[in-house]
Design a protein around this motif. Sequence first.
Motif, PDB file in Angstrom:
ATOM      1  N   LYS A   3       6.305 -16.843  -3.063  1.00 56.70           N
ATOM      2  CA  LYS A   3       6.027 -16.270  -1.736  1.00 56.70           C
ATOM      3  C   LYS A   3       7.334 -15.865  -1.036  1.00 56.70           C
ATOM      4  O   LYS A   3       8.304 -16.626  -1.031  1.00 56.70           O
ATOM      5  CB  LYS A   3       5.289 -17.323  -0.892  1.00 56.70           C
ATOM      6  CG  LYS A   3       4.535 -16.749   0.255  1.00 56.70           C
ATOM      7  CD  LYS A   3       3.665 -17.810   0.901  1.00 56.70           C
ATOM      8  CE  LYS A   3       3.101 -17.216   2.193  1.00 56.70           C
ATOM      9  NZ  LYS A   3       2.591 -18.204   3.091  1.00 56.70           N
ATOM     10  N   ALA A  51       2.348 -19.482  -4.657  1.00 59.02           N
ATOM     11  CA  ALA A  51       3.072 -20.266  -3.650  1.00 59.02           C
ATOM     12  C   ALA A  51       4.566 -20.312  -3.970  1.00 59.02           C
ATOM     13  O   ALA A  51       5.417 -20.250  -3.082  1.00 59.02           O
ATOM     14  CB  ALA A  51       2.501 -21.686  -3.586  1.00 59.02           C
ATOM     15  N   TYR A  56      -5.747 -26.076  -3.128  1.00 57.20           N
ATOM     16  CA  TYR A  56      -5.187 -24.998  -3.952  1.00 57.20           C
ATOM     17  C   TYR A  56      -6.040 -24.761  -5.216  1.00 57.20           C
ATOM     18  O   TYR A  56      -5.687 -23.934  -6.051  1.00 57.20           O
ATOM     19  CB  TYR A  56      -3.702 -25.240  -4.298  1.00 57.20           C
ATOM     20  CG  TYR A  56      -3.432 -26.437  -5.172  1.00 57.20           C
ATOM     21  CD1 TYR A  56      -3.528 -26.349  -6.557  1.00 57.20           C
ATOM     22  CD2 TYR A  56      -3.081 -27.655  -4.616  1.00 57.20           C
ATOM     23  CE1 TYR A  56      -3.294 -27.440  -7.359  1.00 57.20           C
ATOM     24  CE2 TYR A  56      -2.837 -28.761  -5.407  1.00 57.20           C
ATOM     25  CZ  TYR A  56      -2.945 -28.638  -6.781  1.00 57.20           C
ATOM     26  OH  TYR A  56      -2.726 -29.737  -7.563  1.00 57.20           O
ATOM     27  N   PHE A  62       5.648 -26.900  -3.235  1.00 60.00           N
ATOM     28  CA  PHE A  62       4.294 -26.887  -3.808  1.00 60.00           C
ATOM     29  C   PHE A  62       4.040 -28.166  -4.606  1.00 60.00           C
ATOM     30  O   PHE A  62       2.992 -28.806  -4.466  1.00 60.00           O
ATOM     31  CB  PHE A  62       4.074 -25.656  -4.703  1.00 60.00           C
ATOM     32  CG  PHE A  62       2.736 -25.679  -5.380  1.00 60.00           C
ATOM     33  CD1 PHE A  62       1.593 -25.272  -4.705  1.00 60.00           C
ATOM     34  CD2 PHE A  62       2.605 -26.172  -6.679  1.00 60.00           C
ATOM     35  CE1 PHE A  62       0.336 -25.347  -5.301  1.00 60.00           C
ATOM     36  CE2 PHE A  62       1.357 -26.251  -7.283  1.00 60.00           C
ATOM     37  CZ  PHE A  62       0.220 -25.827  -6.596  1.00 60.00           C
ATOM     38  N   ASN A  67      10.310 -23.098  -2.691  1.00 57.38           N
ATOM     39  CA  ASN A  67       8.843 -22.954  -2.687  1.00 57.38           C
ATOM     40  C   ASN A  67       8.208 -23.842  -3.754  1.00 57.38           C
ATOM     41  O   ASN A  67       7.208 -24.513  -3.497  1.00 57.38           O
ATOM     42  CB  ASN A  67       8.442 -21.505  -3.033  1.00 57.38           C
ATOM     43  CG  ASN A  67       8.622 -20.546  -1.877  1.00 57.38           C
ATOM     44  OD1 ASN A  67       8.763 -20.965  -0.734  1.00 57.38           O
ATOM     45  ND2 ASN A  67       8.618 -19.256  -2.182  1.00 57.38           N
TER      46      ASN A  67
END
Length: 310
Positions: free
Chosen positions: A74, A71, A229, A96, A92
């Motif tokens: 990305k 994540a 996740y 997260f 990111n």
Amino acid sequence: MDVDRTAAAIADMSIRGAGRIARAGAAALSHFADNYKGNDLGGFRRDLEGAKATLLGSRPTAVSLWNGVQASTKGVGGAKDLGEAIALVKANAAAFIDASEKAVGVISEIGAKRICDGDVVMTHCNSAAALGPIIEAHRQGKAVRVYATETRPWRQGLITVRQLAEAGVDTTLIVDTAVRSVMKRVDKVFVGADTVTSHGALVNKIGTSQLALAAHEARKQFYCCAETYKFSPMTLFGDMVTIEERDHGEVVGRDEIPSSVKIFNPVFDSTPPRYIDAIITELGMISPGSVYGIMVGQLGEEAFKVGGRK
Ligand code: RUB
């Protein structure tokens, strides 16, 4: 903390628990991006791959770390320049970490509704996601009592009983071997997850499957509390979950037993979906059979086209 120190802290378990290691991995990649000294995008991408590999080499079982790392990185492949790539990793990672922390809050609220006034709950190891509903139910004024397992060999149960006691929850510590005997006093079991497979099996601290079997035998409800996740995309494609084995010195001193005796120290086990009443996620309470659909939705159809898997 930088990538090397974070990986070492995850490996020696000074940072432990699937959610915490995922957030630590994301934070380390943000630190890496923020402190990057090179000046070309190609070099950044290569070094970033190295940083990811270092983090992922720290502990093998919790897919949360892999998902947190993915994540955080990305879109880096599509960045136009170094500045954009660095900003992307930082944004990111922050997103997260934020989503991961909020997920535990949502799980606490949903899970607390499954705990009734007067319930007795058993938990295992130390899971933020599993303790959240218990502490929230207590905060709402429900009388909830907890049996917490010691969790050999690391004794994470001691962290659990301290956290529950601090929150004011009526808590009793038991040794792991007391699980089946104590189960008759229990109404519900709440545990966390390191990984949930595409067919809804739960990989969590060694001994979790014993709680599940004992709960099943005694007809008590067994809940897994897991942020999505912790769902493993690799299992969709048939990969097995690696069960970490740790040093024998964590179990017993080498000079305490004959040198001919071998020591086996697997630290996670797998609980089949048929023993799990529900998985409590930030997307709601789901059946183990729903994990597949959620993962497919999260990955997108591209991943399932022939040759589409990266
Ligand atoms: C910790 C463990 C926890 C899960 C979930 O094992 O098995 O149940 O990681 O924790 P270890 P959380 O101590 O070996 O890391 O809900 O906090 O993510």
